[in-house]
Write an enzyme that holds these catalytic residues in place. Structure first.
Site, PDB file in Angstrom:
ATOM      1  N   LYS A 118       0.805  -1.232   0.000  1.00 24.86           N
ATOM      2  CA  LYS A 118       0.000   0.000   0.000  1.00 24.86           C
ATOM      3  C   LYS A 118       0.829   1.271   0.000  1.00 24.86           C
ATOM      4  O   LYS A 118       0.431   2.261  -0.602  1.00 24.86           O
ATOM      5  CB  LYS A 118      -0.945   0.003   1.198  1.00 24.86           C
ATOM      6  CG  LYS A 118      -2.054  -1.004   1.070  1.00 24.86           C
ATOM      7  CD  LYS A 118      -3.025  -0.807   2.209  1.00 24.86           C
ATOM      8  CE  LYS A 118      -4.012  -1.938   2.234  1.00 24.86           C
ATOM      9  NZ  LYS A 118      -5.036  -1.725   3.246  1.00 24.86           N
ATOM     10  N   LYS A 159      -1.540   2.104   9.231  1.00 23.18           N
ATOM     11  CA  LYS A 159      -1.882   1.027   8.288  1.00 23.18           C
ATOM     12  C   LYS A 159      -0.671   0.158   7.981  1.00 23.18           C
ATOM     13  O   LYS A 159       0.421   0.676   7.718  1.00 23.18           O
ATOM     14  CB  LYS A 159      -2.378   1.620   6.967  1.00 23.18           C
ATOM     15  CG  LYS A 159      -3.794   2.160   6.994  1.00 23.18           C
ATOM     16  CD  LYS A 159      -4.236   2.442   5.551  1.00 23.18           C
ATOM     17  CE  LYS A 159      -5.714   2.748   5.476  1.00 23.18           C
ATOM     18  NZ  LYS A 159      -6.152   2.881   4.067  1.00 23.18           N
ATOM     19  N   GLU A 276      -9.808   1.483  -5.281  1.00 21.16           N
ATOM     20  CA  GLU A 276     -10.663   1.899  -4.168  1.00 21.16           C
ATOM     21  C   GLU A 276     -10.369   3.335  -3.750  1.00 21.16           C
ATOM     22  O   GLU A 276      -9.201   3.732  -3.639  1.00 21.16           O
ATOM     23  CB  GLU A 276     -10.461   0.963  -2.971  1.00 21.16           C
ATOM     24  CG  GLU A 276     -10.885  -0.472  -3.266  1.00 21.16           C
ATOM     25  CD  GLU A 276     -10.897  -1.361  -2.028  1.00 21.16           C
ATOM     26  OE1 GLU A 276     -11.647  -2.349  -2.034  1.00 21.16           O
ATOM     27  OE2 GLU A 276     -10.149  -1.086  -1.065  1.00 21.16           O
ATOM     28  N   ASN A 291      -7.051  -3.350  -5.573  1.00 25.24           N
ATOM     29  CA  ASN A 291      -7.092  -4.805  -5.443  1.00 25.24           C
ATOM     30  C   ASN A 291      -6.860  -5.410  -6.817  1.00 25.24           C
ATOM     31  O   ASN A 291      -7.636  -5.172  -7.735  1.00 25.24           O
ATOM     32  CB  ASN A 291      -8.439  -5.254  -4.873  1.00 25.24           C
ATOM     33  CG  ASN A 291      -8.595  -4.853  -3.416  1.00 25.24           C
ATOM     34  OD1 ASN A 291      -7.624  -4.844  -2.667  1.00 25.24           O
ATOM     35  ND2 ASN A 291      -9.791  -4.503  -3.016  1.00 25.24           N
ATOM     36  N   ARG A 293      -7.231  -8.114  -8.523  1.00 25.23           N
ATOM     37  CA  ARG A 293      -7.896  -9.413  -8.668  1.00 25.23           C
ATOM     38  C   ARG A 293      -9.381  -9.183  -8.871  1.00 25.23           C
ATOM     39  O   ARG A 293      -9.859  -8.050  -8.763  1.00 25.23           O
ATOM     40  CB  ARG A 293      -7.715 -10.216  -7.387  1.00 25.23           C
ATOM     41  CG  ARG A 293      -8.171  -9.385  -6.177  1.00 25.23           C
ATOM     42  CD  ARG A 293      -8.202 -10.168  -4.900  1.00 25.23           C
ATOM     43  NE  ARG A 293      -8.321  -9.335  -3.721  1.00 25.23           N
ATOM     44  CZ  ARG A 293      -9.450  -8.838  -3.227  1.00 25.23           C
ATOM     45  NH1 ARG A 293     -10.609  -9.082  -3.834  1.00 25.23           N
ATOM     46  NH2 ARG A 293      -9.454  -8.089  -2.145  1.00 25.23           N
TER      47      ARG A 293
HETATM   48  P1  ADP Z   1     -13.109  -7.501  -1.733  1.00 26.64           P
HETATM   49  O1  ADP Z   1     -12.156  -6.356  -1.854  1.00 26.64           O
HETATM   50  O2  ADP Z   1     -13.187  -8.368  -2.930  1.00 26.64           O
HETATM   51  O3  ADP Z   1     -14.377  -7.096  -1.155  1.00 26.64           O
HETATM   52  P2  ADP Z   1     -12.236  -8.603   0.752  1.00 26.64           P
HETATM   53  O4  ADP Z   1     -11.422  -7.498   1.321  1.00 26.64           O
HETATM   54  O5  ADP Z   1     -13.532  -8.949   1.367  1.00 26.64           O
HETATM   55  O6  ADP Z   1     -12.372  -8.443  -0.771  1.00 26.64           O
HETATM   56  O7  ADP Z   1     -11.323  -9.887   0.690  1.00 26.64           O
HETATM   57  C1  ADP Z   1     -11.688 -10.987  -0.081  1.00 26.64           C
HETATM   58  C2  ADP Z   1     -11.092 -12.197   0.520  1.00 26.64           C
HETATM   59  O8  ADP Z   1      -9.701 -12.121   0.529  1.00 26.64           O
HETATM   60  C3  ADP Z   1     -11.497 -12.414   1.951  1.00 26.64           C
HETATM   61  O9  ADP Z   1     -11.558 -13.805   2.116  1.00 26.64           O
HETATM   62  C4  ADP Z   1     -10.358 -11.797   2.734  1.00 26.64           C
HETATM   63  O10 ADP Z   1     -10.261 -12.385   3.996  1.00 26.64           O
HETATM   64  C5  ADP Z   1      -9.192 -12.159   1.840  1.00 26.64           C
HETATM   65  N1  ADP Z   1      -8.077 -11.209   1.852  1.00 26.64           N
HETATM   66  C6  ADP Z   1      -7.973 -10.063   1.161  1.00 26.64           C
HETATM   67  N2  ADP Z   1      -6.773  -9.494   1.340  1.00 26.64           N
HETATM   68  C7  ADP Z   1      -6.098 -10.289   2.164  1.00 26.64           C
HETATM   69  C8  ADP Z   1      -4.770 -10.265   2.738  1.00 26.64           C
HETATM   70  N3  ADP Z   1      -3.893  -9.302   2.482  1.00 26.64           N
HETATM   71  N4  ADP Z   1      -4.427 -11.262   3.566  1.00 26.64           N
HETATM   72  C9  ADP Z   1      -5.281 -12.246   3.820  1.00 26.64           C
HETATM   73  N5  ADP Z   1      -6.516 -12.351   3.309  1.00 26.64           N
HETATM   74  C10 ADP Z   1      -6.920 -11.393   2.493  1.00 26.64           C
HETATM   75  P1  ADP Z   2      -8.049  -3.271   3.118  1.00 20.62           P
HETATM   76  O1  ADP Z   2      -6.824  -3.570   2.332  1.00 20.62           O
HETATM   77  O2  ADP Z   2      -8.080  -3.968   4.408  1.00 20.62           O
HETATM   78  O3  ADP Z   2      -9.281  -3.404   2.300  1.00 20.62           O
HETATM   79  P2  ADP Z   2      -8.329  -0.385   2.846  1.00 20.62           P
HETATM   80  O4  ADP Z   2      -7.170   0.545   2.842  1.00 20.62           O
HETATM   81  O5  ADP Z   2      -8.991  -0.654   1.551  1.00 20.62           O
HETATM   82  O6  ADP Z   2      -7.887  -1.739   3.532  1.00 20.62           O
HETATM   83  O7  ADP Z   2      -9.390   0.185   3.884  1.00 20.62           O
HETATM   84  C1  ADP Z   2     -10.478  -0.587   4.294  1.00 20.62           C
HETATM   85  C2  ADP Z   2     -11.540   0.330   4.886  1.00 20.62           C
HETATM   86  O8  ADP Z   2     -11.025   1.046   6.005  1.00 20.62           O
HETATM   87  C3  ADP Z   2     -12.056   1.408   3.951  1.00 20.62           C
HETATM   88  O9  ADP Z   2     -13.071   0.937   3.098  1.00 20.62           O
HETATM   89  C4  ADP Z   2     -12.570   2.442   4.928  1.00 20.62           C
HETATM   90  O10 ADP Z   2     -13.818   2.091   5.458  1.00 20.62           O
HETATM   91  C5  ADP Z   2     -11.542   2.369   6.031  1.00 20.62           C
HETATM   92  N1  ADP Z   2     -10.456   3.345   5.785  1.00 20.62           N
HETATM   93  C6  ADP Z   2      -9.278   3.077   5.183  1.00 20.62           C
HETATM   94  N2  ADP Z   2      -8.511   4.179   5.105  1.00 20.62           N
HETATM   95  C7  ADP Z   2      -9.222   5.175   5.675  1.00 20.62           C
HETATM   96  C8  ADP Z   2      -8.976   6.572   5.921  1.00 20.62           C
HETATM   97  N3  ADP Z   2      -7.834   7.149   5.562  1.00 20.62           N
HETATM   98  N4  ADP Z   2      -9.945   7.299   6.547  1.00 20.62           N
HETATM   99  C9  ADP Z   2     -11.097   6.712   6.915  1.00 20.62           C
HETATM  100  N5  ADP Z   2     -11.388   5.418   6.721  1.00 20.62           N
HETATM  101  C10 ADP Z   2     -10.473   4.649   6.113  1.00 20.62           C
HETATM  102 MG    MG Z   3      -9.691  -2.343   0.561  1.00 18.68          MG
END
Ligand code: ADP
Ligand code: ADP
Ligand code: MG
Length: 448
Positions: A118, A159, A276, A291, A293
């Site tokens: 990230k 993060k 995103e 993402n 994928r």
């Molecule tokens: P989407 O972005 O498609 O909504 P999610 O964040 O819900 O995806 O993740 C989809 C699947 O991948 C879930 O089973 C989640 O637990 C898994 N996943 C995503 N990123 C990671 C990661 N960095 N490490 C482990 N599992 C992950």
């Molecule tokens: P992941 O890889 O676990 O999906 P993301 O960076 O996409 O992590 O963040 C997941 C969620 O966390 C976002 O959809 C949002 O709800 C919250 N989030 C992430 N970054 C921020 C931010 N800078 N401020 C507020 N909410 C955040």
């Molecule tokens: Mg995300």
């Protein structure tokens, strides 16, 4: 038509079922894989060939790149679809597939590397002219983190660079909290993701999560398939998603989609990906991550555009161009997805593994139910708790939501607890019926 002959589906659950279906629709053979726990599972029964890949623990099967490559070779597959989760965003696996002379149905390893971390992805987005959430570079020591935090202003999020799936994010309100959280966050990042790198991001208040689906082929076409709103989250994990994003101005919609395409072009992206963003109350938008994928919520985009995303993935993987052009991508109606997990909302969303004794599926116009479960199937404690996705299309948002409520009344699972009842209650909430909510809405509601 896709140019592929036999695809190894390196995944399990509903997405494995989805990919096997897409293979058959394209006239391609599918090779299923399964662990001990998944013997005889639905995607295995549907596939043309089967490979057993090891023990129930994911580390010993679905996360074992070598075993999967061996399975692909043994089954004489010419390509590998990684699905989501597991090895789907692992650049080494993508490279291994490519080095074995097989097509990886996803982006090139170089693009995964640029977007997978990230902190790197933020820099890359900035150099592509895409706005990012104000934040720091990687923070290694306390003093440096505190200086960066003072510049950014609190509240902040710490993060993990390698985080995902809603894990590896911690809010901090002030310097004292940062002092406490930073070492813990680094240790957690190391143990959960094998990389201790963390960075800081300003917490955007009252944000919506808006993401853009992109598809890119080997012929220079990079296209977007509009956006999705995924703001209904618990612990930063999505529970409900909708497309198009409700109540967003056309200007913002267009600007966000253009930014996503610009980023995909900038990194030489191929195949399906999602960019995103967070969108604030003034419709300012900020990149958070990409993402690399297919995503869980891809069916709502299929519902409003009529484009089969997994079919396009197979076309791209086989070297064919995308089947549509940008002008033909239009939203028709609205769609909503409810993630049905084998979890008990009454008991802190504890997973509820067990044997499903009854499973009644909803149906009717506009209803799609993606699942790998049937009566007698066992939900195992080893994997993600997602058992089904209810995807409802309507001529407008209201009809999509009404159909979802009707479908949830028809759905019944016995033997395990699920989140279906919670969804019924959420869809009745006036806030959600009125329009989009913020990413913290559900957490606050659950607290009450
Ligand atoms: P989407 O972005 O498609 O909504 P999610 O964040 O819900 O995806 O993740 C989809 C699947 O991948 C879930 O089973 C989640 O637990 C898994 N996943 C995503 N990123 C990671 C990661 N960095 N490490 C482990 N599992 C992950
Ligand atoms: P992941 O890889 O676990 O999906 P993301 O960076 O996409 O992590 O963040 C997941 C969620 O966390 C976002 O959809 C949002 O709800 C919250 N989030 C992430 N970054 C921020 C931010 N800078 N401020 C507020 N909410 C955040
Ligand atoms: Mg995300």
């Amino acid at each position: 038509m896709s140019g592929l002959r036999r695809v190894l589906v390196a995944n399990r659950g509903e997405i494995a079922v989805r990919i096997v279906r897409a293979c058959h629709a394209a006239g391609v053979e599918a090779v299923a894989v399964h662990s001990d726990a998944d013997e005889g599972a639905r995607w295995v029964r549907m596939a043309d060939h089967v490979q057993h890949i090891g023990r129930s623990a994911a580390q010993k099967s679905y996360l074992d790149a070598e075993v999967l490559l061996k399975a692909a070779k043994e089954a004489e597959a010419d390509s590998v679809h990684p699905g989501y989760g597991f090895l789907s965003e692992n650049a080494d696996f993508a490279r291994g597939v490519r080095d074995a002379g097989l097509a990886f149905i996803g982006p090139p390893p170089e693009a995964i590397e640029l977007m997978g971390d990230k902190a790197t992805a933020r820099r890359t987005a900035q150099s592509a002219g895409v706005p990012v959430v104000p934040g720091s570079g990687p923070c290694t020591d306390q003093a440096q983190a505190e200086r960066a935090a003072a510049d950014l202003g609190y509240p902040l999020l710490v993060k993990a660079s390698a985080g995902g799936g809603g894990r590896g994010i911690r809010p901090v309100r002030d310097a004292a909290e940062l002092r406490e959280v930073l070492p813990a966050a680094q240790a957690e990042a190391q143990s959960a993701f094998g990389d201790s790198t963390v960075y800081l991001e300003r917490a955007i208040p009252q944000a919506r999560h808006v993401e853009v689906q992109v598809l890119a082929d080997d012929h220079g076409n990079v296209r977007h398939l509009l956006e999705r709103d995924c703001s209904v989250q618990r612990r930063r994990q999505k529970l409900i998603e909708e497309a198009p994003a409700p109540q967003l101005s056309d200007d913002a919609r267009r600007a966000i989609a253009e930014a996503a395409v610009r980023l995909a072009e900038h990194v030489g992206y191929r195949n399906a990906g999602t960019v995103e963003f967070l969108v604030d109350a003034d419709e300012n938008f900020y990149f958070i991550e990409m993402n690399t994928r297919i995503q869980v919520e891809h069916p709502i985009t299929e519902a409003i555009t009529g484009i089969d995303l997994v079919a396009e993935q197979l076309r791209i993987g086989g070297g064919a161009p995308l089947s549509f052009d940008q002008d033909s991508v239009r939203a028709r109606g609205a769609a909503v997805e409810l993630r049905i997990n084998a979890e008990d909302p009454q008991r802190g969303f504890a997973p509820t593994p067990g044997v499903v004794t009854e499973f009644e599926l909803p149906g009717g116009p506009g209803i799609r139910f993606d699942t790998w479960i049937g009566p007698g199937d066992r939900v195992s404690p080893f994997y993600d708790s997602l058992i089904a996705k209810l995807v409802c299309w309507g001529a407008d948002r209201e009809q999509a939501h009404d159909r979802a409520r009707q479908a949830l009344r028809e759905f019944r699972a016995e033997g395990i607890a699920t989140t279906a009842g919670l969804h019924e209650r959420l869809l009745a909430e006036p806030d959600l019926r009125r329009g989009p909510v913020h990413t913290t809405w559900l957490e606050h509601l659950l607290e009450e």
